[in-house]
Design an enzyme around this catalytic site. Structure first.
Site, short mmCIF file in Angstrom:
data_model
loop_
_atom_site.label_atom_id
_atom_site.label_comp_id
_atom_site.label_asym_id
_atom_site.label_seq_id
_atom_site.Cartn_x
_atom_site.Cartn_y
_atom_site.Cartn_z
N SER A 1 32.32 32.78 41.12
CA SER A 1 32.63 33.77 42.15
C SER A 1 31.70 34.97 42.15
O SER A 1 31.85 35.87 42.97
CB SER A 1 34.07 34.25 41.98
OG SER A 1 34.31 34.61 40.64
N THR B 1 35.88 38.51 42.58
CA THR B 1 34.87 39.55 42.48
C THR B 1 35.01 40.31 41.17
O THR B 1 36.13 40.51 40.71
CB THR B 1 35.09 40.54 43.64
OG1 THR B 1 34.85 39.85 44.85
CG2 THR B 1 34.22 41.77 43.54
N THR C 1 29.77 40.17 43.97
CA THR C 1 30.48 38.92 44.28
C THR C 1 29.58 37.93 45.00
O THR C 1 28.59 38.32 45.63
CB THR C 1 31.69 39.23 45.18
OG1 THR C 1 32.54 38.09 45.28
CG2 THR C 1 31.26 39.63 46.59
N ARG D 1 28.47 35.85 56.63
CA ARG D 1 29.68 36.66 56.39
C ARG D 1 29.47 37.62 55.22
O ARG D 1 28.96 37.26 54.18
CB ARG D 1 30.86 35.73 56.10
CG ARG D 1 32.19 36.45 55.84
CD ARG D 1 32.46 36.65 54.36
NE ARG D 1 33.84 37.11 54.09
CZ ARG D 1 34.25 37.52 52.91
NH1 ARG D 1 33.44 37.53 51.88
NH2 ARG D 1 35.49 37.92 52.74
N THR E 1 39.54 43.44 44.98
CA THR E 1 39.23 42.02 44.92
C THR E 1 40.21 41.30 45.84
O THR E 1 41.26 41.83 46.17
CB THR E 1 39.32 41.50 43.47
OG1 THR E 1 39.00 40.11 43.43
CG2 THR E 1 40.71 41.70 42.89
N GLY E 2 39.84 40.11 46.25
CA GLY E 2 40.71 39.37 47.17
C GLY E 2 40.07 39.26 48.55
O GLY E 2 38.85 39.41 48.68
N1 ASP Z 1 36.46 40.42 47.95
C1 ASP Z 1 35.61 39.25 47.97
C2 ASP Z 1 35.18 38.95 49.34
O1 ASP Z 1 35.99 39.04 50.26
C3 ASP Z 1 36.27 38.05 47.40
C4 ASP Z 1 36.75 38.20 46.00
O2 ASP Z 1 37.34 39.15 45.60
O3 ASP Z 1 36.47 37.29 45.23
O4 ASP Z 1 34.06 38.56 49.52
#
Ligand code: ASP
Length: 336
Positions: A93, A196, A214, A224, A247-248
């Site tokens: 990730s 992330t 990330t 994106r 994160t998320g």
């Molecule tokens: N926040 C990151 C994203 O949307 C994803 C993640 O936290 O792994 O790219």
């Protein structure tokens, strides 16, 4: 592939790890190192300190700590720390080894910010293993905050970074398998396909800094960009208050200027965990349907108090100070 759902197993920190009560979370895993003290409530204020998201934060924190413990600069520490996750070929990730987008390209996002509110960021960067260090160069050596895509790559190459293929065979295989059954629809953000690393630190001179990096959501649309490189969304800090990172699902974080909002809530007097909780609840209220949508925030105030909160269970963060080392399980709004 690492089973991220199992990251709280005691084995995560070696044999003999013990479970203790912890102020800002349900549990903390403390290494069975006799020099380390179990957490007691409320969390002690201690600096230098470094906190970072997820289990990969444990080793990342150690790299940061090497600098912090000898009086180093928090900005150098967070850069050195998250580079560990970026260069970890097993990490799907972040950086090298990250899952590709739906075209099979690994595209990276990162940002970094210091106590003077100077910041640098790169987004949609390909073929460079350590995007956070390119972001640091943007901070140090340009009048800008963010470079993206080819411009970011050209800048990195001009600064001496070397090109490298970031797509490892395991990630390529997973992507090809996903292509077969996906109907080309990106999978939802869940415990398996993101993570992330966001890192926040205060050094022995009281300087606060943060970094976030990330490879983004697995199999995302080509081009994106998520929240992670966006100052105010994936990372924000104000030395008068503290710092926060996210994160998320980046799209959910961007919609509420997530990390900036956490910092502003701390400015109004909320403790770090409470500030994170309020922003998570705001996201839930705005989005309504949270099926498969995980978001977590981690915050550190200028006094060295920390906390995190997430939509679903499973979010944790790693802590390192001179006396404490722990993987802390955050409270959450609901269970998967
Ligand atoms: N926040 C990151 C994203 O949307 C994803 C993640 O936290 O792994 O790219």
């Amino acid at each position: 592939m690492t089973d991220r759902r199992n990251f709280l197993r005691l084995s995560a920190l070696g044999t003999g790890a013990v479970l203790t009560a912890q102020a800002c979370s349900e549990h903390a895993l403390v290494e069975s190192n006799p020099t380390l003290q179990p957490e007691t409530a409320p969390a002690m204020k201690e600096t230098p300190i470094v906190v970072s998201t997820w289990k990969h934060g444990i080793t990342a924190n150690l790299a940061a700590w090497n600098l912090l413990q000898s009086g180093g600069y928090a900005l150098d520490a967070v850069e050195a720390g998250v580079r560990v996750a970026e260069s970890d070929v097993e990490n799907r990730s972040v950086g090298l080894g990250g899952y590709p987008d739906k075209e099979g390209k690994v595209t990276l996002d990162a940002c970094i910010m210091n106590e003077k509110s100077n910041c640098g960021a790169v987004a949609f960067l390909q073929d460079i293993e350590n995007p956070v260090s390119v972001a640091r160069k943007v901070l140090d050596e340009t009048p800008h905050v963010m470079l993206v895509g080819k411009g970011a790559l050209d800048f990195a190459l001009a600064k001496g970074f070397e090109k490298r293929n970031l797509l490892v065979p395991e990630a390529e295989e997973a992507w090809k398998k996903w292509m077969e059954g996906s109907n080309y629809t990106p999978p939802p953000i869940n415990t398996e396909n993101h993570d992330t690393i966001g890192m926040l630190a205060i050094d022995s001179s009281g300087r606060i800094s943060g970094a976030c990096t990330t490879s983004g959501a697995a199999y995302k649309m080509h081009g994106r960009v998520g929240d992670s490189p966006i100052i105010g969304a994936g990372l924000f800090l104000d030395s008068d208050v503290g710092a926060a990172c996210a994160t998320g699902l980046g799209e959910a974080v961007i919609r509420v200027s997530g990390s900036a909002m956490v910092v502003e809530l701390m400015r109004q007097g909320h403790a770090p965990e409470e500030a994170c909780k309020i922003v998570v609840e705001r996201i839930i209220n705005k989005l309504g349907d949270m099926t498969h949508i995980q978001v977590g925030f981690l915050a550190l105030n200028k006094h060295g108090e920390y906390g995190g909160y997430s939509v679903y269970n499973g979010f944790n963060f790693a802590l390192k100070t001179g006396t404490r080392e722990a993987l802390i399980d955050c409270p959450f709004n609901r269970k998967w």
